[in-house]
Design an enzyme around this catalytic site. Structure first.
Site, PDB file in Angstrom:
ATOM      1  N   GLY A  44       0.825  -1.203   0.000  1.00 31.96           N
ATOM      2  CA  GLY A  44       0.000   0.000   0.000  1.00 31.96           C
ATOM      3  C   GLY A  44       0.856   1.248   0.000  1.00 31.96           C
ATOM      4  O   GLY A  44       1.974   1.249   0.527  1.00 31.96           O
ATOM      5  N   GLN A  49       3.010   9.899   1.239  1.00 30.31           N
ATOM      6  CA  GLN A  49       4.271   9.165   1.153  1.00 30.31           C
ATOM      7  C   GLN A  49       5.060   9.503  -0.101  1.00 30.31           C
ATOM      8  O   GLN A  49       6.249   9.213  -0.192  1.00 30.31           O
ATOM      9  CB  GLN A  49       4.013   7.654   1.191  1.00 30.31           C
ATOM     10  CG  GLN A  49       3.416   7.183   2.507  1.00 30.31           C
ATOM     11  CD  GLN A  49       3.280   5.689   2.533  1.00 30.31           C
ATOM     12  OE1 GLN A  49       2.280   5.149   2.097  1.00 30.31           O
ATOM     13  NE2 GLN A  49       4.299   4.994   3.027  1.00 30.31           N
ATOM     14  N   CYS A  88       6.091  -0.040   7.022  1.00 23.82           N
ATOM     15  CA  CYS A  88       5.669   1.115   6.240  1.00 23.82           C
ATOM     16  C   CYS A  88       6.832   1.544   5.351  1.00 23.82           C
ATOM     17  O   CYS A  88       7.969   1.618   5.822  1.00 23.82           O
ATOM     18  CB  CYS A  88       5.273   2.249   7.194  1.00 23.82           C
ATOM     19  SG  CYS A  88       4.693   3.724   6.346  1.00 23.82           S
ATOM     20  N   LEU A  89       6.536   1.826   4.087  1.00 25.28           N
ATOM     21  CA  LEU A  89       7.602   2.243   3.164  1.00 25.28           C
ATOM     22  C   LEU A  89       8.235   3.554   3.608  1.00 25.28           C
ATOM     23  O   LEU A  89       9.344   3.880   3.196  1.00 25.28           O
ATOM     24  CB  LEU A  89       7.048   2.374   1.744  1.00 25.28           C
ATOM     25  CG  LEU A  89       6.613   1.055   1.077  1.00 25.28           C
ATOM     26  CD1 LEU A  89       5.960   1.330  -0.274  1.00 25.28           C
ATOM     27  CD2 LEU A  89       7.782   0.100   0.923  1.00 25.28           C
ATOM     28  N   HIS A 130      -4.305   1.066   7.485  1.00 27.65           N
ATOM     29  CA  HIS A 130      -2.954   1.647   7.555  1.00 27.65           C
ATOM     30  C   HIS A 130      -2.835   2.837   6.588  1.00 27.65           C
ATOM     31  O   HIS A 130      -2.350   3.902   6.956  1.00 27.65           O
ATOM     32  CB  HIS A 130      -1.923   0.555   7.229  1.00 27.65           C
ATOM     33  CG  HIS A 130      -0.512   1.024   7.188  1.00 27.65           C
ATOM     34  ND1 HIS A 130       0.463   0.556   8.038  1.00 27.65           N
ATOM     35  CD2 HIS A 130       0.113   1.926   6.387  1.00 27.65           C
ATOM     36  CE1 HIS A 130       1.609   1.157   7.769  1.00 27.65           C
ATOM     37  NE2 HIS A 130       1.431   1.982   6.760  1.00 27.65           N
ATOM     38  N   GLU A 131      -3.311   2.637   5.350  1.00 25.15           N
ATOM     39  CA  GLU A 131      -3.194   3.696   4.339  1.00 25.15           C
ATOM     40  C   GLU A 131      -4.127   4.864   4.652  1.00 25.15           C
ATOM     41  O   GLU A 131      -3.767   6.024   4.447  1.00 25.15           O
ATOM     42  CB  GLU A 131      -3.487   3.146   2.934  1.00 25.15           C
ATOM     43  CG  GLU A 131      -2.551   2.042   2.460  1.00 25.15           C
ATOM     44  CD  GLU A 131      -1.089   2.350   2.673  1.00 25.15           C
ATOM     45  OE1 GLU A 131      -0.680   3.524   2.524  1.00 25.15           O
ATOM     46  OE2 GLU A 131      -0.334   1.424   3.018  1.00 25.15           O
ATOM     47  N   HIS A 134      -2.625   7.320   6.947  1.00 17.65           N
ATOM     48  CA  HIS A 134      -1.674   8.241   6.296  1.00 17.65           C
ATOM     49  C   HIS A 134      -2.364   9.538   5.839  1.00 17.65           C
ATOM     50  O   HIS A 134      -1.770  10.606   5.878  1.00 17.65           O
ATOM     51  CB  HIS A 134      -1.035   7.592   5.066  1.00 17.65           C
ATOM     52  CG  HIS A 134       0.163   6.743   5.370  1.00 17.65           C
ATOM     53  ND1 HIS A 134       1.309   7.241   5.926  1.00 17.65           N
ATOM     54  CD2 HIS A 134       0.403   5.419   5.169  1.00 17.65           C
ATOM     55  CE1 HIS A 134       2.209   6.265   6.058  1.00 17.65           C
ATOM     56  NE2 HIS A 134       1.680   5.147   5.609  1.00 17.65           N
TER      57      HIS A 134
HETATM   58 NI    NI Z   1       2.635   3.291   5.627  1.00 22.02          NI
END
Ligand code: NI
Length: 170
Positions: A44, A49, A88-89, A130-131, A134
């Protein structure tokens, strides 16, 4: 491939604005986010991000088609909660168990602005939550108790320093 913003960047902590223009530029952004997600081998990726403070995230669970969520709102969550190890990226290299509802119902729009509703469980429910966080300036580490969070951030910063040193050497 878009640049992925990491922990410490202000854009990750901002409330995102609604998307109102369902135009070609949105499609280009969405495609670039899906490519970036694949390149980074994640499941995701949300607007902030990649430095875009707008309500969009993409999800790609292997074996399924990539999905795009625009202006999403979680309208329901299951009472049942459970742990799952999240990463998380934007905080690469570290992972931690997070407790969340196991099921969610999300309303969103597609690239044409058409509304849709999805009832999800399993990994998809996890990634959606999670997304969606963000888009409200929230990271998964915010769900941890202070001690676990401090430990995780410390470990992330240590790994990051080593990575920066290695980069500087080449
Ligand atoms: Ni993340």
């Amino acid at each position: 491939m878009l640049d992925i913003y990491t922990l410490g960047e202000d854009v990750l902590r901002e409330e995102c604005s609604d998307i109102t223009d369902f135009d070609d530029a949105l499609r280009v952004l969405s495609d670039a986010m899906i490519d970036t997600l694949e390149e980074a081998d994640g499941v995701g990726l949300a607007g902030p991000q990649v430095g875009v403070s707008k309500k969009i995230f993409v999800v790609h669970i292997r074996g399924n088609k990539p999905m795009v969520f625009i202006n999403p709102v979680i309208i329901g969550t299951s009472i049942e909660t459970g742990p799952y190890e999240e990463g998380c990226l934007s905080i690469p290299g570290v992972y931690h168990e997070v407790i969340r509802p196991l099921g969610v119902t999300v309303q969103a729009q597609d690239l044409d602005g058409k509304p849709f509703t999805i009832e999800a469980d399993g990994l998809l429910a996890r990634v959606i939550q999670h997304e969606n966080d963000h888009l409200h300036g929230k990271l998964y580490i915010d769900h941890l108790d202070q001690k676990s969070r401090d430990r995780l951030v410390h470990s992330y910063e240590k790994k990051n320093r080593i990575r920066r040193k290695q980069k500087a050497r080449v």
